[in-house]
Design a protein around this motif. Sequence first.
Motif, PDB file in Angstrom:
ATOM      1  N   PHE A 158      51.086  47.727  41.269  1.00  0.00           N
ATOM      2  CA  PHE A 158      51.312  47.483  42.693  1.00  0.00           C
ATOM      3  C   PHE A 158      51.990  48.685  43.315  1.00  0.00           C
ATOM      4  CE2 PHE A 158      55.131  45.958  40.591  1.00  0.00           C
ATOM      5  CZ  PHE A 158      56.146  46.478  41.376  1.00  0.00           C
ATOM      6  N   LYS A 159      51.876  48.752  44.634  1.00  0.00           N
ATOM      7  CA  LYS A 159      52.515  49.823  45.395  1.00  0.00           C
ATOM      8  C   LYS A 159      53.034  49.240  46.692  1.00  0.00           C
ATOM      9  CE  LYS A 159      51.670  54.512  47.156  1.00  0.00           C
ATOM     10  NZ  LYS A 159      50.678  55.629  47.208  1.00  0.00           N
ATOM     11  N   ALA A 160      54.268  49.575  47.029  1.00  0.00           N
ATOM     12  CA  ALA A 160      54.879  49.088  48.271  1.00  0.00           C
ATOM     13  C   ALA A 160      55.625  50.234  48.930  1.00  0.00           C
ATOM     14  CB  ALA A 160      55.817  47.918  47.979  1.00  0.00           C
ATOM     15  N   ARG A 161      55.958  50.051  50.184  1.00  0.00           N
ATOM     16  CA  ARG A 161      56.749  51.035  50.906  1.00  0.00           C
ATOM     17  C   ARG A 161      58.198  50.563  50.995  1.00  0.00           C
ATOM     18  NH1 ARG A 161      54.344  56.035  51.589  1.00  0.00           N
ATOM     19  NH2 ARG A 161      52.120  55.743  51.913  1.00  0.00           N
ATOM     20  N   ALA A 162      59.105  51.495  50.841  1.00  0.00           N
ATOM     21  CA  ALA A 162      60.522  51.173  50.960  1.00  0.00           C
ATOM     22  C   ALA A 162      61.231  52.363  51.595  1.00  0.00           C
ATOM     23  CB  ALA A 162      61.130  50.855  49.601  1.00  0.00           C
ATOM     24  N   GLU A 179      37.489  45.845  38.615  1.00  0.00           N
ATOM     25  CA  GLU A 179      38.564  46.536  39.306  1.00  0.00           C
ATOM     26  C   GLU A 179      38.598  46.121  40.768  1.00  0.00           C
ATOM     27  OE1 GLU A 179      38.459  50.740  38.877  1.00  0.00           O
ATOM     28  OE2 GLU A 179      38.004  50.680  36.729  1.00  0.00           O
ATOM     29  N   GLY A 180      39.799  45.919  41.275  1.00  0.00           N
ATOM     30  CA  GLY A 180      39.937  45.546  42.671  1.00  0.00           C
ATOM     31  C   GLY A 180      41.252  46.001  43.251  1.00  0.00           C
ATOM     32  N   ARG A 181      41.265  46.152  44.559  1.00  0.00           N
ATOM     33  CA  ARG A 181      42.478  46.528  45.287  1.00  0.00           C
ATOM     34  C   ARG A 181      42.595  45.622  46.497  1.00  0.00           C
ATOM     35  NH1 ARG A 181      43.134  52.665  47.005  1.00  0.00           N
ATOM     36  NH2 ARG A 181      43.928  52.737  44.859  1.00  0.00           N
ATOM     37  N   VAL A 182      43.787  45.070  46.722  1.00  0.00           N
ATOM     38  CA  VAL A 182      43.970  44.167  47.845  1.00  0.00           C
ATOM     39  C   VAL A 182      45.363  44.359  48.426  1.00  0.00           C
ATOM     40  CG1 VAL A 182      44.732  42.277  46.328  1.00  0.00           C
ATOM     41  CG2 VAL A 182      43.837  41.752  48.603  1.00  0.00           C
ATOM     42  N   LYS A 183      45.452  44.297  49.751  1.00  0.00           N
ATOM     43  CA  LYS A 183      46.741  44.363  50.432  1.00  0.00           C
ATOM     44  C   LYS A 183      47.211  42.946  50.705  1.00  0.00           C
ATOM     45  CE  LYS A 183      47.599  47.609  53.358  1.00  0.00           C
ATOM     46  NZ  LYS A 183      47.620  48.469  54.573  1.00  0.00           N
ATOM     47  N   ILE A 184      48.425  42.638  50.288  1.00  0.00           N
ATOM     48  CA  ILE A 184      48.988  41.296  50.423  1.00  0.00           C
ATOM     49  C   ILE A 184      50.089  41.328  51.479  1.00  0.00           C
ATOM     50  CG2 ILE A 184      50.169  39.412  49.224  1.00  0.00           C
ATOM     51  CD1 ILE A 184      48.954  40.664  46.605  1.00  0.00           C
ATOM     52  N   ASP A 185      49.912  40.551  52.526  1.00  0.00           N
ATOM     53  CA  ASP A 185      50.894  40.486  53.607  1.00  0.00           C
ATOM     54  C   ASP A 185      51.871  39.357  53.285  1.00  0.00           C
ATOM     55  OD1 ASP A 185      52.332  40.213  55.966  1.00  0.00           O
ATOM     56  OD2 ASP A 185      50.624  40.691  57.242  1.00  0.00           O
ATOM     57  N   LEU A 192      57.105  34.589  52.969  1.00  0.00           N
ATOM     58  CA  LEU A 192      57.989  34.792  51.822  1.00  0.00           C
ATOM     59  C   LEU A 192      59.326  35.426  52.203  1.00  0.00           C
ATOM     60  CD1 LEU A 192      55.404  35.878  49.124  1.00  0.00           C
ATOM     61  CD2 LEU A 192      56.715  33.758  49.195  1.00  0.00           C
ATOM     62  N   LYS A 193      59.397  36.033  53.374  1.00  0.00           N
ATOM     63  CA  LYS A 193      60.654  36.586  53.888  1.00  0.00           C
ATOM     64  C   LYS A 193      61.230  37.659  52.970  1.00  0.00           C
ATOM     65  CE  LYS A 193      61.797  32.332  56.366  1.00  0.00           C
ATOM     66  NZ  LYS A 193      62.786  31.243  56.586  1.00  0.00           N
ATOM     67  N   TRP A 194      60.350  38.446  52.367  1.00  0.00           N
ATOM     68  CA  TRP A 194      60.796  39.532  51.501  1.00  0.00           C
ATOM     69  C   TRP A 194      61.092  40.806  52.277  1.00  0.00           C
ATOM     70  CZ3 TRP A 194      56.673  39.000  47.043  1.00  0.00           C
ATOM     71  CH2 TRP A 194      56.999  37.865  46.259  1.00  0.00           C
ATOM     72  N   ALA A 195      60.493  40.957  53.458  1.00  0.00           N
ATOM     73  CA  ALA A 195      60.666  42.198  54.215  1.00  0.00           C
ATOM     74  C   ALA A 195      62.108  42.329  54.675  1.00  0.00           C
ATOM     75  CB  ALA A 195      59.724  42.224  55.416  1.00  0.00           C
ATOM     76  N   LYS A 196      62.664  43.520  54.482  1.00  0.00           N
ATOM     77  CA  LYS A 196      64.018  43.823  54.943  1.00  0.00           C
ATOM     78  C   LYS A 196      63.926  45.046  55.856  1.00  0.00           C
ATOM     79  CE  LYS A 196      65.976  40.822  52.064  1.00  0.00           C
ATOM     80  NZ  LYS A 196      64.758  40.247  51.486  1.00  0.00           N
ATOM     81  N   THR A 205      54.063  44.497  53.564  1.00  0.00           N
ATOM     82  CA  THR A 205      52.897  44.320  52.695  1.00  0.00           C
ATOM     83  C   THR A 205      53.108  45.021  51.368  1.00  0.00           C
ATOM     84  OG1 THR A 205      51.766  46.283  53.551  1.00  0.00           O
ATOM     85  CG2 THR A 205      51.347  44.191  54.692  1.00  0.00           C
ATOM     86  N   VAL A 206      52.341  44.596  50.390  1.00  0.00           N
ATOM     87  CA  VAL A 206      52.297  45.250  49.090  1.00  0.00           C
ATOM     88  C   VAL A 206      50.834  45.385  48.689  1.00  0.00           C
ATOM     89  CG1 VAL A 206      52.518  43.069  47.827  1.00  0.00           C
ATOM     90  CG2 VAL A 206      53.149  45.215  46.706  1.00  0.00           C
TER      91      VAL A 206
END
Length: 203
Positions: free
Chosen positions: A56-60, A168-174, A180-184, A191-192
């Motif tokens: 996975f890849k996310a922005r922080a 193989e697959g790639r998907v963006k999960i909002d 889920l209230k994970w965004a800070k 998204t991840v």
Amino acid sequence: MKVSEHDEHAHDHDHDGHRHEGHDHDHDHDHDHVLIVDRLPAGDWTVDPEGSEVNFKARALFGVLPVNGYFGEFSGDLTVDAAGAVNGSLVVQTATIETGIAKRDADLRSAAYLGVADYPQLTFTAQKLEASGEDHLNLTGSLEVHGTTIPLSFPVYAILHGDHLHIEGRVKIDHQAAGLKWAKPGMVGKTVRADVALTLIQA
């Protein structure tokens, strides 16, 4: 099952989140690779974890610096009937999340995020796989994570290599939209991106 010769298929699947050193992708290269463009071979298939990755890849940090990681333990199965209909699941052990920084990994395992004590698994369930008319298939299913079910639909590439099936697959999960209230603010994005590469063998 329609196939096309697969020397260098066109989709871009980078592994910038890959740090899963135990996985071995060096299968028997004497077999031709063929790209499947309509339906998968019928039968019962199981995920070979030694030839598979769940990254996975996310922005922080104010949306600038990426966070790359992977899950170290997972299992899965897939059944394909004679008409090409599919059902199956990929089950990931949430406590095996790794990003390379111990404190961050502990935070991600805590109740503020994955809550591994109460939600030890996240599960993707495959519901439908259809031809796209192009060089990929369209997969529809749902992801159950932290007690929340998120519907997903995204392209996947299926490659037959001897008696192995690679998907193989790639998907963006909002995750924010899913509640889920994970965004800070200024720290964790909304998204991840999941990058999954699975090798399946007939059960």
